[in-house]
Design an enzyme around this catalytic site. Structure first.
Site, mmCIF file in Angstrom:
data_model
loop_
_atom_site.group_PDB
_atom_site.id
_atom_site.type_symbol
_atom_site.label_atom_id
_atom_site.label_comp_id
_atom_site.label_asym_id
_atom_site.label_seq_id
_atom_site.Cartn_x
_atom_site.Cartn_y
_atom_site.Cartn_z
ATOM 1 N N SER A 19 0.814 -1.219 0.000
ATOM 2 C CA SER A 19 0.000 0.000 0.000
ATOM 3 C C SER A 19 0.851 1.276 0.000
ATOM 4 O O SER A 19 1.901 1.343 0.639
ATOM 5 C CB SER A 19 -0.885 -0.012 1.249
ATOM 6 O OG SER A 19 -1.460 1.253 1.421
ATOM 7 N N SER A 21 -0.520 4.017 1.158
ATOM 8 C CA SER A 21 -1.144 4.859 2.188
ATOM 9 C C SER A 21 -0.184 5.270 3.306
ATOM 10 O O SER A 21 -0.215 6.438 3.729
ATOM 11 C CB SER A 21 -2.380 4.160 2.767
ATOM 12 O OG SER A 21 -3.373 4.092 1.786
ATOM 13 N N LYS A 70 -14.069 -4.053 2.488
ATOM 14 C CA LYS A 70 -14.820 -2.795 2.423
ATOM 15 C C LYS A 70 -16.327 -2.941 2.644
ATOM 16 O O LYS A 70 -16.993 -1.975 3.004
ATOM 17 C CB LYS A 70 -14.576 -2.101 1.070
ATOM 18 C CG LYS A 70 -13.177 -1.536 0.936
ATOM 19 C CD LYS A 70 -13.016 -0.754 -0.342
ATOM 20 C CE LYS A 70 -11.574 -0.382 -0.565
ATOM 21 N NZ LYS A 70 -11.386 0.499 -1.706
ATOM 22 N N ASN A 91 -14.302 2.818 3.225
ATOM 23 C CA ASN A 91 -12.840 2.655 3.251
ATOM 24 C C ASN A 91 -12.182 3.458 4.365
ATOM 25 O O ASN A 91 -10.973 3.397 4.528
ATOM 26 C CB ASN A 91 -12.227 3.039 1.894
ATOM 27 C CG ASN A 91 -12.092 4.531 1.767
ATOM 28 O OD1 ASN A 91 -13.014 5.269 2.088
ATOM 29 N ND2 ASN A 91 -10.933 4.991 1.345
ATOM 30 N N ALA A 134 -15.327 -0.295 -7.799
ATOM 31 C CA ALA A 134 -15.048 1.114 -8.073
ATOM 32 C C ALA A 134 -16.171 1.714 -8.921
ATOM 33 O O ALA A 134 -16.664 2.809 -8.645
ATOM 34 C CB ALA A 134 -13.712 1.252 -8.786
ATOM 35 N N ARG A 155 -18.376 -6.292 -19.454
ATOM 36 C CA ARG A 155 -18.263 -7.582 -20.158
ATOM 37 C C ARG A 155 -19.387 -8.507 -19.682
ATOM 38 O O ARG A 155 -20.068 -9.124 -20.480
ATOM 39 C CB ARG A 155 -16.881 -8.172 -19.843
ATOM 40 C CG ARG A 155 -16.599 -9.479 -20.482
ATOM 41 C CD ARG A 155 -15.192 -9.912 -20.177
ATOM 42 N NE ARG A 155 -14.953 -10.035 -18.729
ATOM 43 C CZ ARG A 155 -13.810 -10.401 -18.194
ATOM 44 N NH1 ARG A 155 -12.769 -10.670 -18.955
ATOM 45 N NH2 ARG A 155 -13.672 -10.499 -16.887
ATOM 46 N N TYR A 228 -3.307 3.956 -12.381
ATOM 47 C CA TYR A 228 -2.205 4.935 -12.426
ATOM 48 C C TYR A 228 -0.860 4.260 -12.716
ATOM 49 O O TYR A 228 0.170 4.913 -12.718
ATOM 50 C CB TYR A 228 -2.147 5.746 -11.132
ATOM 51 C CG TYR A 228 -2.044 4.912 -9.880
ATOM 52 C CD1 TYR A 228 -0.832 4.393 -9.454
ATOM 53 C CD2 TYR A 228 -3.187 4.632 -9.136
ATOM 54 C CE1 TYR A 228 -0.760 3.606 -8.321
ATOM 55 C CE2 TYR A 228 -3.117 3.846 -7.999
ATOM 56 C CZ TYR A 228 -1.899 3.342 -7.607
ATOM 57 O OH TYR A 228 -1.832 2.565 -6.483
ATOM 58 N N GLY A 249 -5.535 7.739 -12.353
ATOM 59 C CA GLY A 249 -6.135 7.640 -11.021
ATOM 60 C C GLY A 249 -5.223 7.987 -9.854
ATOM 61 O O GLY A 249 -5.613 7.783 -8.700
HETATM 62 P P1 ATR Z 1 -12.672 -2.924 -8.759
HETATM 63 O O1 ATR Z 1 -13.221 -3.291 -7.425
HETATM 64 O O2 ATR Z 1 -11.334 -2.248 -8.727
HETATM 65 O O3 ATR Z 1 -13.643 -2.150 -9.588
HETATM 66 P P2 ATR Z 1 -13.209 -5.580 -9.786
HETATM 67 O O4 ATR Z 1 -14.392 -5.637 -8.888
HETATM 68 O O5 ATR Z 1 -12.257 -6.723 -9.795
HETATM 69 O O6 ATR Z 1 -12.334 -4.294 -9.515
HETATM 70 O O7 ATR Z 1 -13.753 -5.321 -11.281
HETATM 71 C C1 ATR Z 1 -12.965 -5.504 -12.393
HETATM 72 C C2 ATR Z 1 -13.705 -4.986 -13.618
HETATM 73 O O8 ATR Z 1 -12.850 -5.159 -14.753
HETATM 74 C C3 ATR Z 1 -14.977 -5.747 -13.934
HETATM 75 O O9 ATR Z 1 -15.904 -4.861 -14.486
HETATM 76 C C4 ATR Z 1 -14.503 -6.752 -14.990
HETATM 77 O O10 ATR Z 1 -15.520 -7.218 -15.872
HETATM 78 P P3 ATR Z 1 -16.401 -8.515 -15.464
HETATM 79 O O11 ATR Z 1 -17.361 -8.040 -14.445
HETATM 80 O O12 ATR Z 1 -17.066 -8.911 -16.729
HETATM 81 O O13 ATR Z 1 -15.441 -9.534 -14.950
HETATM 82 C C5 ATR Z 1 -13.541 -5.895 -15.756
HETATM 83 N N1 ATR Z 1 -12.597 -6.686 -16.540
HETATM 84 C C6 ATR Z 1 -11.539 -7.396 -16.101
HETATM 85 N N2 ATR Z 1 -10.901 -7.973 -17.127
HETATM 86 C C7 ATR Z 1 -11.580 -7.633 -18.264
HETATM 87 C C8 ATR Z 1 -11.419 -7.904 -19.654
HETATM 88 N N3 ATR Z 1 -10.397 -8.655 -20.102
HETATM 89 N N4 ATR Z 1 -12.280 -7.354 -20.523
HETATM 90 C C9 ATR Z 1 -13.300 -6.589 -20.104
HETATM 91 N N5 ATR Z 1 -13.510 -6.289 -18.794
HETATM 92 C C10 ATR Z 1 -12.665 -6.804 -17.889
#
Ligand code: ATR
Length: 289
Positions: A19, A21, A70, A91, A134, A155, A228, A249
């Protein structure tokens, strides 16, 4: 110097050792001459409530909470800020009577960085890429700040639908439109703010981008990538190539910490101080621009 009056704050999560932080908070304390130290605490999933109770008993001033706790942490709070409550994720814990009050400074940090860059949400047409934790928070923020429409693309379309239903119900208007990522061409032509929240393009996959089609970027006036690392993602490069402004970010990371620091210490951290910390953060992350 750590002495008998030093206040302690910290981060609970798992893992926590990488981290940024501690660097941010300890730098603010050093610059402002505030007697506070910030450390990390690795906490297992079934120990979150114990950790929070223990922290309160130890007179710990405040805590940050990171992945994967969280949502879990909500159960152990005496009060939750309404925006954090709506988002369903906390958070930052701030010491209150009998326990901690929960906030979501991730979203306050994003908002502060948008304001600083002159990016508006009110009246805007937004494309939000991704539907993870996020994105969920950002969807609430956009709706809360008066965005006109938010196309939420993922997706896995079901996850976008869940977020859209929840935000639209809480805000009592049809502001979020869920869509499958593959259907991006169905978004009406226009001038959009696009916020990228997927993990696509994250180091070491610097060459990846969630939408490859150049034509998509012609409709984007501003791109904001919550990644970032790399400092300039392929998504940002594509937005810029088509005449838009693009941000990463890192300021969001900085300002989520600054907002937490302000809540714990009941102060306002001036921009000059934040800028100084930002330079240290970039140095630590070996970013040269
Ligand atoms: P965070 O909490 O940081 O938002 P997360 O909950 O792991 O991270 O979410 C990752 C995001 O990236 C999801 O929207 C994921 O899509 P899916 O919900 O379909 O899994 C997206 N993501 C990850 N790899 C991807 C890829 N190769 N193509 C399109 N979307 C992708």
């Amino acid at each position: 110097m750590i002495d008998g009056k030093t206040r302690v704050c910290g981060l609970i999560g798992n893992p926590v050792e990488h981290s940024c932080s501690p660097l941010i908070h300890n730098a603010i304390s050093e610059i402002l001459g505030i007697n506070m130290v910030y450390a990390t605490f690795k906490v297992e999933k079934d120990m979150v409530c114990d950790a929070v109770r223990g922290a309160y008993a130890l007179n710990i001033l405040g805590m940050n909470v990171t992945v994967p706790h969280k949502q879990e942490v909500l159960k152990s709070l005496v009060e939750t800020d309404p925006l954090a409550e709506a988002i369903g994720a906390v958070n930052t814990l701030v010491r209150a009577d009998g326990g901690y009050k929960g906030y979501n400074t991730d979203i306050l940090g994003l908002y502060r960085s948008l304001v600083e860059e002159g990016v508006r949400l009110s009246g805007e047409h937004v494309i939000l890429l991704g539907a993870g934790g996020a994105s969920r928070a950002i969807a609430f923020l956009c709706a809360d700040k008066g965005a006109d429409k938010v196309y939420l693309l993922n997706r896995t379309v079901e996850k976008a639908e869940v977020i859209a239903n929840e935000v639209n119900r809480k805000m009592q208007r049809n502001v979020i439109v869920p869509m499958a990522l593959a259907d991006y061409q169905e978004i009406p032509k226009g001038n959009y703010l696009c916020i990228q929240t997927t993990s696509v393009g994250l180091h070491p996959n610097d060459g990846d981008v969630v939408i490859e089609d150049e034509a998509f970027y012609e409709n984007i006036h501003t791109g904001y990538d919550i990644i970032y690392n790399p400092y300039e993602t392929r998504f940002m490069k594509m937005v810029k190539k088509h005449g838009g402004r693009a941000f990463n970010g890192l300021k969001m990371l900085l300002y989520q910490a600054v907002a937490a620091y302000e809540l714990w210490n009941d102060i306002e951290v001036e921009k000059a101080v934040s800028n100084q910390v930002f330079e240290r953060l970039k140095k630590e992350l070996e970013i040269h621009d």
